[in-house]
Motif scaffolding. Sequence first.
Motif, mmCIF file in Angstrom:
data_model
loop_
_atom_site.group_PDB
_atom_site.id
_atom_site.type_symbol
_atom_site.label_atom_id
_atom_site.label_comp_id
_atom_site.label_asym_id
_atom_site.label_seq_id
_atom_site.Cartn_x
_atom_site.Cartn_y
_atom_site.Cartn_z
ATOM 1 N N GLN A 40 5.927 -3.687 6.488
ATOM 2 C CA GLN A 40 6.002 -2.529 7.365
ATOM 3 C C GLN A 40 4.669 -1.781 7.439
ATOM 4 O O GLN A 40 4.229 -1.382 8.507
ATOM 5 C CB GLN A 40 7.093 -1.578 6.873
ATOM 6 N N LEU A 41 4.025 -1.650 6.273
ATOM 7 C CA LEU A 41 2.731 -0.950 6.260
ATOM 8 C C LEU A 41 1.601 -1.845 6.728
ATOM 9 O O LEU A 41 0.516 -1.381 7.043
ATOM 10 C CB LEU A 41 2.432 -0.448 4.844
ATOM 11 N N ARG A 42 1.850 -3.151 6.700
ATOM 12 C CA ARG A 42 0.825 -4.148 7.017
ATOM 13 C C ARG A 42 -0.385 -3.952 6.116
ATOM 14 O O ARG A 42 -1.553 -3.978 6.539
ATOM 15 C CB ARG A 42 0.431 -4.084 8.496
ATOM 16 N N SER A 43 -0.062 -3.746 4.861
ATOM 17 C CA SER A 43 -1.081 -3.477 3.859
ATOM 18 C C SER A 43 -0.422 -3.645 2.497
ATOM 19 O O SER A 43 0.787 -3.814 2.392
ATOM 20 C CB SER A 43 -1.598 -2.040 4.030
ATOM 21 N N SER A 44 -1.250 -3.606 1.450
ATOM 22 C CA SER A 44 -0.629 -3.503 0.130
ATOM 23 C C SER A 44 -0.207 -2.054 -0.053
ATOM 24 O O SER A 44 -0.785 -1.132 0.532
ATOM 25 C CB SER A 44 -1.620 -3.895 -0.961
ATOM 26 N N TYR A 45 0.821 -1.878 -0.870
ATOM 27 C CA TYR A 45 1.286 -0.516 -1.117
ATOM 28 C C TYR A 45 0.160 0.336 -1.708
ATOM 29 O O TYR A 45 -0.068 1.466 -1.305
ATOM 30 C CB TYR A 45 2.462 -0.544 -2.100
ATOM 31 N N PHE A 46 -0.513 -0.247 -2.694
ATOM 32 C CA PHE A 46 -1.498 0.531 -3.426
ATOM 33 C C PHE A 46 -2.676 0.936 -2.541
ATOM 34 O O PHE A 46 -3.067 2.107 -2.448
ATOM 35 C CB PHE A 46 -1.990 -0.268 -4.636
ATOM 36 N N THR A 47 -3.283 -0.033 -1.878
ATOM 37 C CA THR A 47 -4.445 0.296 -1.059
ATOM 38 C C THR A 47 -4.071 1.258 0.059
ATOM 39 O O THR A 47 -4.808 2.182 0.379
ATOM 40 C CB THR A 47 -5.063 -0.990 -0.485
ATOM 41 N N HIS A 48 -2.892 1.042 0.652
ATOM 42 C CA HIS A 48 -2.471 1.945 1.715
ATOM 43 C C HIS A 48 -2.435 3.389 1.207
ATOM 44 O O HIS A 48 -3.003 4.302 1.825
ATOM 45 C CB HIS A 48 -1.096 1.539 2.236
ATOM 46 N N HIS A 49 -1.771 3.598 0.075
ATOM 47 C CA HIS A 49 -1.621 4.964 -0.406
ATOM 48 C C HIS A 49 -2.933 5.511 -0.963
ATOM 49 O O HIS A 49 -3.192 6.719 -0.872
ATOM 50 C CB HIS A 49 -0.511 5.022 -1.450
ATOM 51 N N LEU B 238 -1.763 -14.361 0.759
ATOM 52 C CA LEU B 238 -1.503 -12.974 1.116
ATOM 53 C C LEU B 238 -1.766 -12.782 2.604
ATOM 54 O O LEU B 238 -2.416 -13.604 3.251
ATOM 55 C CB LEU B 238 -2.399 -12.053 0.291
ATOM 56 N N ARG B 239 -1.270 -11.679 3.128
ATOM 57 C CA ARG B 239 -1.430 -11.454 4.561
ATOM 58 C C ARG B 239 -2.422 -10.332 4.870
ATOM 59 O O ARG B 239 -3.029 -10.316 5.933
ATOM 60 C CB ARG B 239 -0.075 -11.122 5.191
ATOM 61 N N TYR B 240 -2.548 -9.385 3.955
ATOM 62 C CA TYR B 240 -3.293 -8.191 4.324
ATOM 63 C C TYR B 240 -4.464 -7.876 3.389
ATOM 64 O O TYR B 240 -5.080 -6.821 3.530
ATOM 65 C CB TYR B 240 -2.344 -6.991 4.369
ATOM 66 N N ALA B 241 -4.759 -8.731 2.446
ATOM 67 C CA ALA B 241 -5.811 -8.403 1.487
ATOM 68 C C ALA B 241 -7.157 -8.229 2.183
ATOM 69 O O ALA B 241 -7.911 -7.284 1.907
ATOM 70 C CB ALA B 241 -5.893 -9.493 0.427
ATOM 71 N N GLU B 242 -7.475 -9.135 3.084
ATOM 72 C CA GLU B 242 -8.772 -9.032 3.754
ATOM 73 C C GLU B 242 -8.805 -7.841 4.709
ATOM 74 O O GLU B 242 -9.844 -7.174 4.842
ATOM 75 C CB GLU B 242 -9.069 -10.351 4.465
ATOM 76 N N ASP B 243 -7.670 -7.569 5.358
ATOM 77 C CA ASP B 243 -7.607 -6.384 6.220
ATOM 78 C C ASP B 243 -7.793 -5.112 5.391
ATOM 79 O O ASP B 243 -8.461 -4.159 5.818
ATOM 80 C CB ASP B 243 -6.260 -6.327 6.952
ATOM 81 N N ASP B 244 -7.167 -5.095 4.213
ATOM 82 C CA ASP B 244 -7.316 -3.920 3.352
ATOM 83 C C ASP B 244 -8.783 -3.716 2.976
ATOM 84 O O ASP B 244 -9.285 -2.576 2.933
ATOM 85 C CB ASP B 244 -6.469 -4.095 2.092
ATOM 86 N N GLN C 9 2.253 -5.586 -4.758
ATOM 87 C CA GLN C 9 3.043 -6.003 -3.622
ATOM 88 C C GLN C 9 2.431 -5.551 -2.303
ATOM 89 O O GLN C 9 1.821 -4.489 -2.221
ATOM 90 C CB GLN C 9 4.458 -5.413 -3.732
ATOM 91 N N GLU C 10 2.667 -6.373 -1.308
ATOM 92 C CA GLU C 10 2.297 -6.013 0.047
ATOM 93 C C GLU C 10 3.528 -5.526 0.788
ATOM 94 O O GLU C 10 4.663 -5.833 0.409
ATOM 95 C CB GLU C 10 1.726 -7.223 0.782
ATOM 96 N N SER C 11 3.326 -4.799 1.845
ATOM 97 C CA SER C 11 4.418 -4.300 2.665
ATOM 98 C C SER C 11 4.253 -4.801 4.082
ATOM 99 O O SER C 11 3.213 -4.580 4.712
ATOM 100 C CB SER C 11 4.434 -2.771 2.655
ATOM 101 N N MET D 80 5.594 -12.054 -4.133
ATOM 102 C CA MET D 80 4.291 -11.873 -3.561
ATOM 103 C C MET D 80 3.371 -11.334 -4.638
ATOM 104 O O MET D 80 3.750 -10.519 -5.449
ATOM 105 C CB MET D 80 4.391 -10.889 -2.412
ATOM 106 N N VAL D 81 2.269 -11.827 -4.585
ATOM 107 C CA VAL D 81 1.298 -11.347 -5.563
ATOM 108 C C VAL D 81 0.138 -10.755 -4.795
ATOM 109 O O VAL D 81 -0.303 -11.275 -3.802
ATOM 110 C CB VAL D 81 0.788 -12.497 -6.421
ATOM 111 N N ARG D 82 -0.334 -9.663 -5.273
ATOM 112 C CA ARG D 82 -1.455 -9.031 -4.589
ATOM 113 C C ARG D 82 -2.348 -8.343 -5.607
ATOM 114 O O ARG D 82 -1.868 -7.678 -6.497
ATOM 115 C CB ARG D 82 -0.914 -7.996 -3.614
#
Lengths: 542, 361
Positions: free
Chosen positions: A188-197, A38-44, A184-186, A1-3
């Motif tokens: 479980q987090l339904r987000s990218s790791y980086f943006t989530h944190h 990607l699945r969550y980039a726009e949500d992020d 990377q996206e997660s 996955m690329v994010r």
Amino acid sequence: MVRSLLVLACLAGVAHADPATYAIVVGSNSGGPGQTDLRYAEDDARRVGALLVELGGYTKDQVDVIAHPSPGELRDRLGKLATRVAADAAAGRQTRVFFYYSGHARASAIDLGAEELPLVELRQRLFAVQATLTVVVLDACQSGAFSRVKGAQPAADFSFNSRQHLDATGVAVLASSSGSELSQESEQLRSSYFTHHLLVGLRGAGDANGDGQVSIEEAYRYAYHQTLLATAETAVGGQHVTFEADLKGHGEVPLSYPRAATQAIELPARLEGQTLVEDKHAKAVVAETYKAKGAAVRIAVAPGDYEVIVRHGTTLSRCDVFAGGVVDLDRCTSEQIRAAATKGGGFVHHERLDVGFLVGPERHDDYTTNLSAFGYNEKALQPSSGIQITAWYQELPWLWVGALTSTVEMPSWSHTVVGSTAMQTLDWRTTTLLAAARAEQQLFPNVRWLNTLFGYVQAGVGGGGGRTDLTDAMGTQHVAWHFGAAFSGGAGLHTQLSHTGLGFDVGYQFDYAPVIDDLIGNTHASGGHRLFSAFTYRFGGP
Amino acid sequence: MNKRLSTFVLAGAAFSQLGSTDCGQAVRDPGFDLWCGSDLCAWKVERGDVAKVATWNQGDPGVELVGDDVAIEQLSPVTSSDGSCLEFDLIANVDELAQVDLNVDVFGDGSVEHTEHIPTSHWKPLSFLLPVQGVYGGIRFELAKKGSGSAVLANIGAKIVQNCGGLDPVVPAPAPNGAVCVEASGCRSGLCGGTPLFQGVCVGCTGAPGQCAAGNVCGIGDPTSPVYDIPLECVPGGVRELGENCLFGDECASGICNMGACSTCDASHACANGETCGADWYASHTPYVCSPNAGVRKAGEPCASDADCASGSCAGTPRMQCDDGRSCATAADCPFGGPDTENGLQNGPCDTVGVQGGSCQ
């Protein structure tokens, strides 16, 4: 996955009176050629935009959230921003600009669907915006390359970005990964790791000095540690957030003001463990952090109902809390941890013991044909049957490896000696020891009553021993042992019962163990089609 | 043929019609699994030596025909009442220097009607059909090897099947006395006793005048094979000892034949001194004597058992006979399928029942 996430410029600042603030927040799920969407980039991007309004000191009309733009559209927005900032400058107003990008990228460009926007051009356009302070946040693969485009050297770690290097004016770039890493996206987090944190940090978890605001340095430190921890055990590997700055002056650069938030959840000082804050209505993870014992942490949230889930050791505590409340540990419910996956796709390795039963018809081959030629008959209506014990170790969330042993009694073959009451009987069994691997996949992760059901495929290879016990017409037993290779494969269902280590397997298995030879050149491959069922018990962590 | 002779022949014909197989299997111990020491229990070594060797498994023996000229045989009681088509299933390991034949001797009279060559093979199953024409009673199967090569036989099954698919049948040679027949041409003697509606028995005489030489009479001969009935033929007159089988009194030294055995009394020859005439042995064919087993016979008087004699000792030849009364030396001389055997492929018992031609000590 690329994010990839790119955030550019944010002016931190409350130091001067009424600076103009602008944010362009871009999210693009679409991948370019050879890239998976990607699945969550726009949500992020939407979450970042919302947080800027909620805690960043921006008004809604100052935050321009753009989903899956084309390069032309992005150029247009940046051009308009440059015009507005120039007008502010002409009027003598300071300006702060925040640019965020989440999506695919390569080392030389960001991918906006099928089209690319070269990083060189993006840099030129952003720097053409003559803001007092510009913060760029990129959440994209190899996003650290943006800094190299700019000419700065990546920091080896966050220590480079110590306080004395930050000023109130200039440019700061926060990138989700180094120039050679994947972001990377997660699931479980339904987000990218980086943006989530990063967002969790901005909500207050990153407020290391407790001054009620999260500076860009604090946000970086928090995001660096949490992202690295979360991605350390993923298949892709650890993801290092990078931070580059070209700032002048003195003073911190605040990115958010959680103390000013109207609503917040306070994690008390004595709370310790991996802590998840979930919006109960949106079913979304708002924050996920490791809360150390000793100091309270305040996480700014929107008004609403939340569930705070704290994992400490093998105990999972669930606490309902309203925005503005304090987590009351004494009113939390606790349970034993059952989920294998942990934050960021890392997981706790488990061990599992399966004890099962095999049954099925025995294979017929040249060996058994020969038995028929010698007058023997297979016992009717008696299948092969036996037990199988497997010890598994969970190597990856979906992969178990282990050792499998089985012992199977095959149908006896016999013949009466014509003209007498004597009988000759062949009893035989095969025991195998295999190295095995099993891939398991949760079948219905979103269906409450079926989310403990897994499908599996497995294979094993090893050796086996076959024992033949021929009782001759005179009543004498002749025992012989034979050895050879053994193979096994199968597929089926596994269910893991909640709150206990118990589980159950049922499936199909095909065994092939060419181990039993006769004296005239025939080999029997023990095995055949088997129905397999087993009770399982899982050891180890949550 | 007089009435008593006809009765004897009909009884023999009925005996000969009894089929004898084990669920259609005609050969006992086809897998050479039964060994009595170093000898096969169910097969007889005609010539040469055999050895017990392993086949597919150490515990499942076969028989190796050892030497350049070896033969083993087995007489099967299979009859035309069981069926007229035999299916053979063989499995053997025969090398190129060995010539192994399966010889089929219908009636077991020594005349081989069919020879099936067992080809060189390494445990390759072989199967063939063999129809037998007409009525027959008993087949001798002989496995013979010539040559220096190795030959190990693991299984030779012979079972009755329904259809031989039009193959040319084996035509048995004319049968000896005691063998079953339906027409005179089937008998070496040219005489087939009995009626055309039933299987008869080949006989050497029918009691008609002039059939036997002077001094001979038409009576019971010595048994020759367990698959034949006791033969009816010309025998020397007045020589059968007390206890031997007979048909007429003139066959016996005593001149008295009572209930099929040479006796000392019968309805026409009453006992003296008020003694009673009775059966001496607890067997189906028993001599009748005066005061049997009463211990009253004096020294020198004829006796059929030690219990007859006052001395308790009756000197003579121990009488061993099969259930049908024929004399025997071993069980192999007795017909198959007797009451003490498990099935039709084993010979009936040969028991000592008394003393033949004895006299009290």
